[in-house]
Design a protein around this motif. Sequence first.
Motif, short mmCIF file in Angstrom:
data_model
loop_
_atom_site.label_atom_id
_atom_site.label_comp_id
_atom_site.label_asym_id
_atom_site.label_seq_id
_atom_site.Cartn_x
_atom_site.Cartn_y
_atom_site.Cartn_z
N SER A 67 0.83 -1.21 0.00
CA SER A 67 0.00 0.00 0.00
C SER A 67 0.86 1.26 0.00
CB SER A 67 -0.93 0.00 1.22
OG SER A 67 -0.19 -0.08 2.43
N ASP A 68 1.96 1.23 0.75
CA ASP A 68 2.87 2.38 0.77
C ASP A 68 3.51 2.59 -0.60
OD1 ASP A 68 2.54 3.13 3.45
OD2 ASP A 68 3.98 1.64 4.13
N VAL A 69 4.00 1.50 -1.20
CA VAL A 69 4.65 1.60 -2.50
C VAL A 69 3.67 2.08 -3.56
CG1 VAL A 69 5.82 0.30 -4.33
CG2 VAL A 69 6.40 -0.12 -1.93
N ALA A 70 2.42 1.68 -3.45
CA ALA A 70 1.40 2.14 -4.41
C ALA A 70 1.24 3.65 -4.34
CB ALA A 70 0.07 1.44 -4.12
N ILE A 71 1.30 4.20 -3.13
CA ILE A 71 1.21 5.66 -2.96
C ILE A 71 2.43 6.34 -3.57
CG2 ILE A 71 1.23 7.54 -1.26
CD1 ILE A 71 -0.42 5.72 0.57
N TYR A 72 3.62 5.79 -3.30
CA TYR A 72 4.84 6.37 -3.85
C TYR A 72 4.79 6.39 -5.38
CZ TYR A 72 6.46 4.93 0.83
OH TYR A 72 6.59 4.71 2.18
N ASN A 73 4.36 5.27 -5.97
CA ASN A 73 4.31 5.17 -7.43
C ASN A 73 3.26 6.10 -8.03
OD1 ASN A 73 6.38 3.28 -7.61
ND2 ASN A 73 4.98 1.54 -7.42
N ALA A 74 2.21 6.38 -7.28
CA ALA A 74 1.17 7.29 -7.78
C ALA A 74 1.66 8.74 -7.77
CB ALA A 74 -0.09 7.14 -6.94
N ARG A 75 2.46 9.08 -6.78
CA ARG A 75 2.91 10.46 -6.64
C ARG A 75 4.23 10.72 -7.34
NH1 ARG A 75 1.72 11.26 -0.11
NH2 ARG A 75 -0.56 11.36 -0.27
N ALA A 76 5.07 9.70 -7.45
CA ALA A 76 6.39 9.85 -8.07
C ALA A 76 6.51 8.86 -9.22
CB ALA A 76 7.48 9.64 -7.01
N HIS A 77 7.76 8.56 -9.61
CA HIS A 77 7.99 7.66 -10.74
C HIS A 77 8.52 6.30 -10.32
CE1 HIS A 77 8.54 11.80 -12.61
NE2 HIS A 77 7.46 11.31 -13.19
N GLY A 78 8.73 6.10 -9.02
CA GLY A 78 9.25 4.82 -8.58
C GLY A 78 9.64 4.85 -7.11
N PHE A 79 10.12 3.71 -6.63
CA PHE A 79 10.44 3.53 -5.21
C PHE A 79 11.84 2.93 -5.07
CE2 PHE A 79 10.45 0.17 -1.85
CZ PHE A 79 10.57 1.01 -0.75
N LEU A 80 12.60 3.46 -4.11
CA LEU A 80 13.92 2.92 -3.76
C LEU A 80 13.89 2.47 -2.29
CD1 LEU A 80 16.58 5.42 -5.20
CD2 LEU A 80 16.24 3.04 -5.89
N PRO A 81 14.18 1.21 -2.01
CA PRO A 81 14.25 0.78 -0.61
C PRO A 81 15.52 1.30 0.04
CG PRO A 81 14.92 -0.99 -2.05
CD PRO A 81 14.46 0.12 -2.95
N LYS A 82 15.48 1.45 1.36
CA LYS A 82 16.68 1.84 2.08
C LYS A 82 17.53 0.61 2.31
CE LYS A 82 15.39 6.16 4.28
NZ LYS A 82 15.29 6.93 5.54
N ALA A 83 18.77 0.67 1.88
CA ALA A 83 19.70 -0.45 1.98
C ALA A 83 21.11 0.10 1.81
CB ALA A 83 19.40 -1.49 0.90
N PRO A 84 22.14 -0.67 2.19
CA PRO A 84 23.50 -0.21 1.94
C PRO A 84 23.70 0.11 0.47
CG PRO A 84 23.51 -2.12 3.38
CD PRO A 84 22.10 -1.97 2.90
N ILE A 85 24.43 1.17 0.19
CA ILE A 85 24.63 1.62 -1.19
C ILE A 85 25.94 1.05 -1.70
CG2 ILE A 85 25.01 3.64 -2.64
CD1 ILE A 85 23.19 5.19 -0.71
N LYS A 86 25.85 0.19 -2.71
CA LYS A 86 27.03 -0.45 -3.29
C LYS A 86 27.28 0.10 -4.68
CE LYS A 86 26.12 -4.68 -0.71
NZ LYS A 86 25.83 -6.13 -0.81
N LYS A 87 28.50 0.50 -4.91
CA LYS A 87 28.88 1.14 -6.17
C LYS A 87 28.52 0.28 -7.38
CE LYS A 87 32.77 3.43 -8.45
NZ LYS A 87 34.20 3.83 -8.32
N ALA A 88 28.76 -1.02 -7.28
CA ALA A 88 28.54 -1.90 -8.42
C ALA A 88 27.07 -2.10 -8.75
CB ALA A 88 29.18 -3.26 -8.15
N ASN A 89 26.17 -1.75 -7.81
CA ASN A 89 24.75 -2.02 -8.02
C ASN A 89 23.90 -0.79 -8.29
OD1 ASN A 89 25.35 -4.37 -5.54
ND2 ASN A 89 24.71 -4.96 -7.59
N VAL A 90 24.46 0.39 -8.15
CA VAL A 90 23.64 1.60 -8.26
C VAL A 90 22.98 1.72 -9.62
CG1 VAL A 90 23.73 4.12 -8.34
CG2 VAL A 90 24.84 2.91 -6.47
N LEU A 91 23.75 1.59 -10.70
CA LEU A 91 23.18 1.71 -12.04
C LEU A 91 22.23 0.55 -12.34
CD1 LEU A 91 26.17 3.08 -14.13
CD2 LEU A 91 24.07 4.29 -13.50
N GLU A 92 22.54 -0.63 -11.81
CA GLU A 92 21.64 -1.77 -12.01
C GLU A 92 20.30 -1.54 -11.33
OE1 GLU A 92 23.35 -5.53 -11.03
OE2 GLU A 92 25.28 -5.06 -11.94
N THR A 93 20.32 -0.82 -10.22
CA THR A 93 19.09 -0.49 -9.52
C THR A 93 18.29 0.57 -10.27
OG1 THR A 93 20.12 -1.02 -7.39
CG2 THR A 93 18.14 0.34 -7.33
#
Length: 316
Positions: free
Chosen positions: A156-182
Amino acid sequence: MKGHCSIKFEETKTVFTMNIPSKPYGLQKITTPTDIKTFKLPHQIWGIAIDDSKIQMKLLGKFFEFAGIPSDRIHIFGKDANEIMGFVDFVVNFMDENMGDYVLLIADENLDVTDEASKHTTISGSQLVENIRLRLLPEQEKFLVALIRSANDSSSDVAIYNARAHGFLPKAPIKKANVLETLAPLWMARYPLEVGDEDDSFPSRMSRKSRADSFSSLESSSSLTDAVATTPIEIINIAKEISALFSKGRIMEDQVLRQNIWEKLHALKGDLLTLQVGSKVITAVGMINSFRDAQSNEDLIERWTLLQEQILSFAP
């Protein structure tokens, strides 16, 4: 086209039938990881983010850098109430002044603001994004990619985010090799490209077939040494600030104090999710969620004591 058709003449009507085999749109799968590995953001792009946590502000700056955005094209907001309250105006004016440049915007969902009267208010980051989009002209809004970053990831939370914005990012450690893949699948969801389409109006786009299955978790096989995350010492310092609030009085009877504590706990939850400690983090997050069930001051203090002990165990 390997189909067939027929025509039938009836007394009151003529029926023409045509059957053509087709595949449902969007079912194409990735055939090679090269599509993801070669994805890049456009050169003329800005990174703008807002978060009320100093730790998360630091991590978001690194996120943009890992995505290939130069440091002089990164703007991070949220250090005080003025930056949060003036964020919508800034972004709208910024896009007026930089017409034709892409903007990757990341907003924390829960922004805590303390006014001059020491009154605490929580502002929705996704609501700020929606306000920005409503104020932009269509030809400006098409250059904006706005994502909501939150520790709350229920459907339900993600549905609200997607309605108001263009997508959702979960909070997690930020890894250089995965940023563009995300970012790749989120970018493609914003700027879809037909298979075989050679249109270059949106640079650095992948073929549509790379959309499905392209989201790569931040918890993949990349080395932890390439990650930027919250440190145990930072978490312990935050816990000390919350502990001071618990010592102020009877929390259940003081609505303002209770709200302040809950906002701090929610921010702590977000910071914990960017801490690389594994099972200890999962336990601590679950303990924070349990605070909603507390029925008395004694119950709250007992839960906090247990949580604080868990946090102190993070120390190296």
